[in-house]
Design an enzyme around this catalytic site. Structure first.
Site, PDB file in Angstrom:
ATOM      1  CE  LYS A 204      -4.612  -1.593   1.264  1.00  0.00           C
ATOM      2  NZ  LYS A 204      -5.770  -1.673   2.050  1.00  0.00           N
ATOM      3  NE  ARG A 238      -7.751  -7.673  -0.118  1.00  0.00           N
ATOM      4  CZ  ARG A 238      -7.320  -6.987  -0.889  1.00  0.00           C
ATOM      5  NH1 ARG A 238      -6.309  -6.115  -0.654  1.00  0.00           N
ATOM      6  NH2 ARG A 238      -7.719  -6.697  -2.333  1.00  0.00           N
TER       7      ARG A 238
HETATM    8  C1  YH5 Z   1      -8.109  -3.964   2.884  1.00  0.00           C
HETATM    9  O1  YH5 Z   1      -7.297  -3.453   3.155  1.00  0.00           O
HETATM   10  N1  YH5 Z   1      -7.689  -3.427   0.386  1.00  0.00           N
HETATM   11  S1  YH5 Z   1      -7.944  -3.109  -2.506  1.00  0.00           S
HETATM   12  C2  YH5 Z   1      -3.368   0.459  -2.980  1.00  0.00           C
HETATM   13  C3  YH5 Z   1      -2.143  -0.231  -3.366  1.00  0.00           C
HETATM   14  C4  YH5 Z   1      -2.202  -1.405  -3.214  1.00  0.00           C
HETATM   15  C5  YH5 Z   1      -2.873  -2.208  -2.663  1.00  0.00           C
HETATM   16  C6  YH5 Z   1      -0.364   0.560  -4.667  1.00  0.00           C
HETATM   17  N2  YH5 Z   1      -9.386  -4.742  -0.510  1.00  0.00           N
HETATM   18  C7  YH5 Z   1      -8.439  -3.848   1.434  1.00  0.00           C
HETATM   19  O2  YH5 Z   1      -5.220  -3.592  -1.835  1.00  0.00           O
HETATM   20  N3  YH5 Z   1     -10.155  -5.449   1.678  1.00  0.00           N
HETATM   21  C8  YH5 Z   1      -8.476  -3.682  -0.940  1.00  0.00           C
HETATM   22  O3  YH5 Z   1      -1.156   0.824  -3.557  1.00  0.00           O
HETATM   23  C9  YH5 Z   1      -9.325  -4.748   0.767  1.00  0.00           C
HETATM   24  N4  YH5 Z   1      -9.089  -4.710   3.582  1.00  0.00           N
HETATM   25  C10 YH5 Z   1      -9.882  -5.681   2.958  1.00  0.00           C
HETATM   26  N5  YH5 Z   1     -10.804  -6.226   3.729  1.00  0.00           N
HETATM   27  C11 YH5 Z   1      -6.646  -2.070  -2.300  1.00  0.00           C
HETATM   28  C12 YH5 Z   1      -5.462  -2.663  -2.202  1.00  0.00           C
HETATM   29  C13 YH5 Z   1      -4.240  -1.824  -2.668  1.00  0.00           C
HETATM   30  C14 YH5 Z   1      -4.546  -0.366  -2.761  1.00  0.00           C
END
Ligand code: YH5
Length: 262
Positions: A204, A238
Site C-alpha cells: 500500500k 490480505r
Molecule cells: C483491505 O485493506 N484493500 S483493495 C493500493 C495499493 C496497493 C494495494 C499501490 N481490498 C483491502 O489492496 N479488503 C483492498 O497501492 C481490501 N482490506 C480488505 N478487507 C486495495 C489494495 C491496494 C491499494
C-alpha cells in the site's frame, strides 16, 4: 488471504481464456504457498480508478469463482461492494464476502443475510474516488472503532449472526500516513469489537509515503507490517506476496509458541 485481482490490467491481455487460465494458475500458486483464503476482486477501489459496471464485474468474477471452487481446497472470498455480485459469487461457491464499503450499499445486508457466508466489514471514510483528498478524524482510533461497531450492529439487527462477522480498519481508505500508522500501532484496541480482525497492508501507498518506495519495492515493509499485525491479534492478513508472508508468519508463530508466559 491471497489477493486475486481480476481487473483488466492485472493479467496478460491474451484474451479471455488466457486471462482466466493465468488467474487460476496464480490462485493455485498462492494456495500452494500457504494461502488459506483467496480474495477474488473484479472492481478497482484505487483513487481515481474507472468505475466497473455490474455486468462487467459479474463477467470477470463468476466464472473464476466456479473454477476455483471446483479445483482448489480453499475458502473463496469475493471483494465487492455490489449486492448482485455478492449473491452471484455466493451461488458460484464463495463462502466469504469482503466489502470495503461494509455492506452500506442499499440491499447489501439482504444479499448476504440468507446465506451462511462470512462477512468482512471494512472501514472506509468517504468513497474510493475521493477518499484520499482530505481525510479527517476527531480521534482516528475512536472514530474507526465506532463506525465498525455501527456496521456490526446494523448486520446483527438484520439477523446476521455475529459469529459470521470480521472487521478491518481499512488501511489507506480515507486515511493519511499518520492515521494509518496510528491504526497499525494500536490494533489491539480493536479487540473491543469482539469479532476477528482482518488487515490489508500489502504494497500500500503508506510505504511509498513512509519510505519513498514504488509499488514493486514494497515487499519487505508489507511483510513486516503483516507480522506485527498478527502479533497484535489480527486473525487474517490480505497479501499479494503469499509465499514470503507465510514464511514470515510461520517464523513469528514458532517464536511466539516458545514464549514462557503463554
Ligand atoms: C483491505 O485493506 N484493500 S483493495 C493500493 C495499493 C496497493 C494495494 C499501490 N481490498 C483491502 O489492496 N479488503 C483492498 O497501492 C481490501 N482490506 C480488505 N478487507 C486495495 C489494495 C491496494 C491499494
Amino acid at each position: 488471504m491471497g489477493i486475486l485481482n481480476l481487473t483488466p490490467d492485472s493479467f496478460s491481455d491474451g484474451g479471455r481464456w488466457l486471462q482466466a487460465h493465468d488467474a487460476l494458475d496464480h490462485a493455485a500458486q498462492m494456495v500452494s504457498d500457504g494461502a488459506a483464503l483467496i480474495d477474488v476482486g473484479g472492481e478497482s477501489t484505487r483513487p481515481g480508478a474507472a468505475a466497473v459496471t455490474e455486468a462487467e464485474e459479474l463477467d470477470r468474477v463468476v466464472p473464476i469463482i466456479e473454477q476455483l471452487a471446483k479445483r482448489l481446497d480453499v475458502v473463496i472470498s469475493i471483494d465487492t461492494m455490489k449486492p448482485a455480485v455478492m449473491r452471484a459469487a455466493i451461488a458460484a461457491g464463495a463462502t466469504m464476502v469482503n466489502d470495503v464499503n461494509a455492506l452500506r450499499e442499499p440491499g447489501a445486508i439482504e444479499a448476504v443475510a440468507a446465506s451462511q457466508a462470512a462477512i468482512c466489514l471494512m472501514h472506509m471514510q468517504g468513497e474510493p474516488r475521493t477518499m484520499q483528498s482530505a481525510p479527517q478524524y476527531q480521534d482516528v482510533m475512536a472514530d474507526v472503532i465506532a463506525a465498525l461497531s455501527e456496521r456490526i450492529e446494523a448486520c446483527t439487527q438484520m439477523g446476521v449472526a455475529r459469529a459470521r462477522l470480521l472487521a478491518d480498519p481499512g488501511i489507506g481508505f480515507g486515511k493519511t500516513l499518520a492515521h494509518n500508522l496510528t491504526l497499525l500501532a494500536n490494533l489491539d484496541a480493536f479487540k473491543i469489537l469482539d469479532v476477528p480482525l482482518l488487515l490489508g497492508v500489502s504494497r500500500k501507498s503508506l510505504f511509498g509515503q513512509l519510505l519513498g518506495l514504488k509499488v514493486h519495492e514494497r515487499l519487505l515493509p508489507s511483510v513486516v507490517a503483516a507480522v506485527l499485525a498478527v502479533e497484535s491479534g489480527v486473525a487474517i492478513v490480505r497479501a499479494h506476496d503469499v509465499a514470503e508472508t507465510v514464511l514470515a508468519l510461520k517464523t513469528a508463530e514458532a517464536i511466539r509458541h516458545a514464549r514462557r508466559e503463554s
